[in-house]
Motif scaffolding. Structure first.
Motif, PDB file in Angstrom:
ATOM      1  N   LEU A   1       0.519  -1.129  -0.027  1.00  0.00           N
ATOM      2  CA  LEU A   1       0.026   0.061   0.142  1.00  0.00           C
ATOM      3  C   LEU A   1       0.934   1.300  -0.062  1.00  0.00           C
ATOM      4  O   LEU A   1       0.537   2.189  -0.639  1.00  0.00           O
ATOM      5  CB  LEU A   1      -1.002   0.103   1.191  1.00  0.00           C
ATOM      6  CG  LEU A   1      -2.141  -1.171   1.048  1.00  0.00           C
ATOM      7  CD1 LEU A   1      -3.106  -1.012   2.151  1.00  0.00           C
ATOM      8  CD2 LEU A   1      -2.971  -0.906  -0.141  1.00  0.00           C
ATOM      9  N   PRO A   2       2.115   1.396   0.619  1.00  0.00           N
ATOM     10  CA  PRO A   2       2.497   2.567   0.577  1.00  0.00           C
ATOM     11  C   PRO A   2       3.274   2.990  -0.892  1.00  0.00           C
ATOM     12  O   PRO A   2       3.087   4.333  -1.060  1.00  0.00           O
ATOM     13  CB  PRO A   2       4.032   2.243   1.315  1.00  0.00           C
ATOM     14  CG  PRO A   2       3.610   1.401   2.253  1.00  0.00           C
ATOM     15  CD  PRO A   2       2.651   0.340   1.668  1.00  0.00           C
ATOM     16  N   ALA A   3       3.048   2.291  -1.792  1.00  0.00           N
ATOM     17  CA  ALA A   3       3.601   2.507  -3.116  1.00  0.00           C
ATOM     18  C   ALA A   3       2.186   2.790  -3.911  1.00  0.00           C
ATOM     19  O   ALA A   3       2.488   3.210  -4.908  1.00  0.00           O
ATOM     20  CB  ALA A   3       4.517   1.434  -3.815  1.00  0.00           C
ATOM     21  N   TYR A   4       1.193   2.605  -3.196  1.00  0.00           N
ATOM     22  CA  TYR A   4      -0.260   2.627  -4.250  1.00  0.00           C
ATOM     23  C   TYR A   4      -1.142   3.469  -3.457  1.00  0.00           C
ATOM     24  O   TYR A   4      -2.113   2.838  -2.789  1.00  0.00           O
ATOM     25  CB  TYR A   4      -0.608   1.487  -4.680  1.00  0.00           C
ATOM     26  CG  TYR A   4       0.194   0.742  -5.680  1.00  0.00           C
ATOM     27  CD1 TYR A   4       0.304   1.006  -6.909  1.00  0.00           C
ATOM     28  CD2 TYR A   4       1.242  -0.185  -5.199  1.00  0.00           C
ATOM     29  CE1 TYR A   4       1.209   0.564  -7.915  1.00  0.00           C
ATOM     30  CE2 TYR A   4       2.085  -0.782  -6.186  1.00  0.00           C
ATOM     31  CZ  TYR A   4       1.805  -0.587  -7.414  1.00  0.00           C
ATOM     32  OH  TYR A   4       2.990  -1.061  -8.139  1.00  0.00           O
ATOM     33  N   PRO A   5      -0.892   4.772  -3.047  1.00  0.00           N
ATOM     34  CA  PRO A   5      -1.864   5.441  -2.096  1.00  0.00           C
ATOM     35  C   PRO A   5      -3.464   5.467  -2.433  1.00  0.00           C
ATOM     36  O   PRO A   5      -4.228   5.954  -1.699  1.00  0.00           O
ATOM     37  CB  PRO A   5      -1.323   6.919  -2.221  1.00  0.00           C
ATOM     38  CG  PRO A   5      -0.653   6.876  -3.421  1.00  0.00           C
ATOM     39  CD  PRO A   5      -0.030   5.493  -3.685  1.00  0.00           C
ATOM     40  N   ASP A   6      -3.644   5.161  -3.965  1.00  0.00           N
ATOM     41  CA  ASP A   6      -4.966   5.283  -4.299  1.00  0.00           C
ATOM     42  C   ASP A   6      -5.823   3.798  -4.308  1.00  0.00           C
ATOM     43  O   ASP A   6      -6.925   4.150  -4.637  1.00  0.00           O
ATOM     44  CB  ASP A   6      -5.182   5.770  -5.780  1.00  0.00           C
ATOM     45  CG  ASP A   6      -4.541   7.153  -5.910  1.00  0.00           C
ATOM     46  OD1 ASP A   6      -4.850   7.905  -5.202  1.00  0.00           O
ATOM     47  OD2 ASP A   6      -3.895   7.473  -6.967  1.00  0.00           O
TER      48      ASP A   6
END
Length: 298
Positions: free
Chosen positions: A117-122
């Motif tokens: 999740l940190p790499a894909y905030p959406d």
């Protein structure tokens, strides 16, 4: 009034905005005669005049002005939503709902989500901890997590964890007062911490296997929980024996905080799988999550 063809409304809006059949037809990529025919059919279907035509101009009637004010914003909203959906094809985003048990959520889902999740905030992931065998289609979940043997055959199943083993453990203080059981049947003479599971119709019977012989033992004791953490805490406090996933107690057994018994009666079994309907059209976000969870033997 019949619903008719909703494609007529963009044609009307184009004429209303351009105030010209010629310019509107060019913008829509149709002939002027085709556009005039479409507007006449829309007016006939609605039973009112929408446009006042002269040889030099086109103006909205009162009915046309009212229709323009109400329909134009709604079609703009639809266009915006369709554009947003198009963005999702290229950019992983959106909500993913998963139902899982407490142990799989802690041991498998959380480590993968913490990395992803940190790499894909959406991307937003909602994990609902539920011991019931939830119908993910009826409850509108994107996926569920179960042991391999529990996944329905009409689902796509992706292995997300290694084989598992269970462990019967107690504290040194408990075994200072009680002898260690040598067979599963001897557990009936011990104080045990029970687990209530709705899928088993109540209290869960501890499961054992050795040499092809399977046993289910209904134990008794002073406590019944439906969470892993409380059963572990009760075992640590010396209240009784607990039946827990091996990975949750391995370190505690190694350092002597807990004592394991009946290990030879607890063989490995198929681990956790993520499952979802075969007819499901996965979004980029869901595909990304499945790949992040996929178990890869090291």
């Amino acid at each position: 009034m019949q619903r008719g063809n909703l494609n007529d409304f963009p044609s009307f809006l184009a004429v209303a905005r351009e105030k010209s059949f010629t310019r509107a037809a060019a913008k829509l990529g149709v002939s002027q005669s085709t556009l005039s025919h479409t507007i006449r059919e829309l007016e006939a279907r609605l039973g009112v005049r929408l446009l006042a035509r002269t040889t030099r101009s086109v103006a909205l009637t009162d009915a046309g002005e009212r229709l323009f004010r109400t329909v134009a914003p709604r079609l703009d909203e639809i266009d915006a939503e369709v554009a947003a959906l198009s963005d999702l094809r290229d950019k992983p985003a959106g909500l993913i709902r998963i139902t899982a048990g407490e142990h799989s959520a802690q041991a498998v889902l959380w480590p993968a989500l913490a990395r992803l999740l940190p790499a894909y905030p959406d991307i937003t992931v909602e994990v609902v901890v539920d011991y019931g065998l939830t119908n993910i289609v009826a409850e509108r979940y994107d996926a569920g997590v179960r042991l391999g043997e529990q996944v329905a055959r009409d689902m796509i199943a992706v292995r997300i964890g290694p084989d598992m083993r269970m462990a019967v453990v107690g504290s040194p203080a408990y075994f200072a007062r009680h002898p260690r059981p040598r067979t599963p049947q001897e557990l009936t003479a011990h104080r045990c911490i029970n687990l209530r599971l709705p899928t088993y119709g109540g209290i869960y019977a501890w499961e054992f296997e050795k040499g092809g012989r399977e046993l289910k033992v209904r134990v008794e004791g002073p406590l019944v929980f439906n969470t892993l953490a409380l059963r572990l805490n009760a075992a640590l406090a010396g209240v009784g024996l607990a039946y827990l996933p091996e990975d949750q107690v391995r370190a505690l057994v190694k350092d002597g905080t807990l004592v394991r018994v009946l290990a030879d009666w607890c063989p490995a079994f198929s681990g956790y799988h993520l499952y979802y309907p075969s007819r499901r059209q996965p979004t980029p976000a869901f595909t990304l999550l499945v790949d992040a969870l996929r178990y890869r033997r090291s």
